[in-house]
Design a protein around this motif. Sequence first.
Motif, PDB file in Angstrom:
ATOM      1  N   ARG A 303       0.671  -1.239  -0.130  1.00 57.01           N
ATOM      2  CA  ARG A 303      -0.077   0.112   0.065  1.00 57.01           C
ATOM      3  C   ARG A 303       0.713   1.233  -0.080  1.00 57.01           C
ATOM      4  O   ARG A 303       0.424   2.277  -0.436  1.00 57.01           O
ATOM      5  CB  ARG A 303      -0.972   0.003   0.980  1.00 57.01           C
ATOM      6  CG  ARG A 303      -0.272   0.383   2.629  1.00 57.01           C
ATOM      7  CD  ARG A 303      -1.439   0.269   3.500  1.00 57.01           C
ATOM      8  NE  ARG A 303      -2.182   1.301   3.439  1.00 57.01           N
ATOM      9  CZ  ARG A 303      -2.190   2.680   3.983  1.00 57.01           C
ATOM     10  NH1 ARG A 303      -0.931   2.874   4.659  1.00 57.01           N
ATOM     11  NH2 ARG A 303      -3.059   3.466   3.875  1.00 57.01           N
ATOM     12  N   THR A 323       3.743  -4.933  -6.321  1.00 58.34           N
ATOM     13  CA  THR A 323       2.885  -5.314  -7.471  1.00 58.34           C
ATOM     14  C   THR A 323       2.665  -3.917  -8.426  1.00 58.34           C
ATOM     15  O   THR A 323       3.266  -2.929  -8.065  1.00 58.34           O
ATOM     16  CB  THR A 323       1.583  -5.816  -6.978  1.00 58.34           C
ATOM     17  OG1 THR A 323       1.011  -4.565  -6.131  1.00 58.34           O
ATOM     18  CG2 THR A 323       1.743  -7.114  -6.050  1.00 58.34           C
ATOM     19  N   ASP A 324       1.941  -4.284  -9.307  1.00 60.68           N
ATOM     20  CA  ASP A 324       1.628  -3.330 -10.327  1.00 60.68           C
ATOM     21  C   ASP A 324       0.947  -2.106  -9.558  1.00 60.68           C
ATOM     22  O   ASP A 324       0.728  -0.962 -10.075  1.00 60.68           O
ATOM     23  CB  ASP A 324       0.921  -3.692 -11.524  1.00 60.68           C
ATOM     24  CG  ASP A 324      -0.409  -4.463 -11.097  1.00 60.68           C
ATOM     25  OD1 ASP A 324      -0.619  -4.815  -9.999  1.00 60.68           O
ATOM     26  OD2 ASP A 324      -0.933  -4.914 -12.365  1.00 60.68           O
ATOM     27  N   CYS A 325       0.102  -2.276  -8.584  1.00 59.49           N
ATOM     28  CA  CYS A 325      -0.674  -1.301  -7.808  1.00 59.49           C
ATOM     29  C   CYS A 325       0.129  -0.808  -6.716  1.00 59.49           C
ATOM     30  O   CYS A 325      -0.570  -0.194  -5.835  1.00 59.49           O
ATOM     31  CB  CYS A 325      -2.020  -1.969  -7.639  1.00 59.49           C
ATOM     32  SG  CYS A 325      -2.010  -3.454  -6.849  1.00 59.49           S
ATOM     33  N   CYS A 328      -0.782   2.305  -3.473  1.00 60.01           N
ATOM     34  CA  CYS A 328      -2.205   2.705  -3.582  1.00 60.01           C
ATOM     35  C   CYS A 328      -2.789   3.219  -2.274  1.00 60.01           C
ATOM     36  O   CYS A 328      -3.882   4.026  -2.445  1.00 60.01           O
ATOM     37  CB  CYS A 328      -2.838   1.293  -3.949  1.00 60.01           C
ATOM     38  SG  CYS A 328      -2.966   0.102  -2.481  1.00 60.01           S
ATOM     39  N   CYS A 333      -8.661  -3.459   0.608  1.00 61.66           N
ATOM     40  CA  CYS A 333      -8.261  -3.483  -0.340  1.00 61.66           C
ATOM     41  C   CYS A 333      -9.301  -4.987  -1.018  1.00 61.66           C
ATOM     42  O   CYS A 333      -9.199  -5.988  -0.357  1.00 61.66           O
ATOM     43  CB  CYS A 333      -6.902  -4.386  -0.935  1.00 61.66           C
ATOM     44  SG  CYS A 333      -6.650  -4.736  -2.421  1.00 61.66           S
ATOM     45  N   GLU A 336      -8.216  -5.749  -5.881  1.00 63.23           N
ATOM     46  CA  GLU A 336      -7.253  -6.772  -6.147  1.00 63.23           C
ATOM     47  C   GLU A 336      -6.999  -8.029  -5.227  1.00 63.23           C
ATOM     48  O   GLU A 336      -5.776  -8.447  -4.978  1.00 63.23           O
ATOM     49  CB  GLU A 336      -5.673  -5.861  -6.097  1.00 63.23           C
ATOM     50  CG  GLU A 336      -5.612  -4.747  -7.236  1.00 63.23           C
ATOM     51  CD  GLU A 336      -5.657  -5.152  -8.465  1.00 63.23           C
ATOM     52  OE1 GLU A 336      -5.276  -6.315  -8.727  1.00 63.23           O
ATOM     53  OE2 GLU A 336      -6.178  -4.626  -9.635  1.00 63.23           O
TER      54      GLU A 336
END
Length: 366
Positions: A303, A323-325, A328, A333, A336
């Motif tokens: 995060r 990760t690609d996120c 965030c 969550c 995802e």
Amino acid sequence: MPPARKRILVYRIGSLGDTIIALPAFNKVCEMFPDADITLLTNRPIVSKAAAVESVLGQGYFFHRVVNYPSGTRNPLVLLALWKELRALKIDIAINLATTRILKDLATTKRTVLRDKWFLWSTGIRQFLGFPAIRQDFELSIDPVTGQYEWEALRVMRRLESLGPADLTSDRYWDLHFSEEELGQAKQALQPLAPGQPIVAMCAGTKMQSKDWEEQNWLSFTSRLKTLLPGWQLVMVGAPDEAARADKCIETWGGGVNLCGKTSPRVSGAVLKQARVFVGHDSGPMHLAAATGTPVVAIYSARNLPRQWFPRGDGNRIIYHKTDCAGCVLEVCVAEKKKCILSVTVDEVIDAVMEVLLRREAGSQQ
């Protein structure tokens, strides 16, 4: 006649982890102004289970009094009462240790900082230290030395460079200055354990769903680790509502001490100092253990971006799957399915613990 005693206001909001990350700054202020009268200006935590700043710093060393205000208040009567209270204290210097986070945009964030500074100026304060000034103070930037995202402890200390250098690798700047009473309470809390046997400390809870490695992983990990560390004793720490999961971990281990909700943050810190290793989420107890010098194995979600909120120390193992996120900043969550932290395996955490313990044993033999 001796010079008048400096009256200092230290502004820091947040909870346990936020406070620990700012410990070097608090210690630096006390080092540079040893005879000052210090007032701590802080918020009442938004999250009910979050530890208040003053309960982390204790009484008598880092500050002499606390002025609290409700987080995010815009109530004019509350602000007027705060203004009167600060003005009556006749503060000489305001020191800002607060984390600056981008709000809607950079311009809005700068206006908010100026608004806070003006409010303090209107109470009669004329000297200000640590207030964000350059772009790197407002935005998360790349540390030119490491090539990684700037560590929050370094970011706060950089804003206080006018007070002189502080070695963030030195224990003196992470010292919580436990009292004899607190050390005695920690000893009492560990009374049920067999003396002389090594301790592994854990915190399996977290106040954010997005940071939770989840119960089944913790129970599997505890079961596996117990077989690898025969004779070791388990101590669980955390908030009161984490006690039920902690009980399950202790049952899986075959015994131990559950201190969730039973000890103050500072007494918990004195307990964690006795452990050989700490295992937990990215959380306040993790930072508390690291501050006392206990190596940590930390299970991170993505995060936040890597390194910004990592604990102090070189003997830690941080498990962070980018990760690609990543970045965030979600507290919950769903979309995802927490793919960052739930991709961490029990094997990874077991290997990390054993590596930390082997490294620590090798270091003690040198």
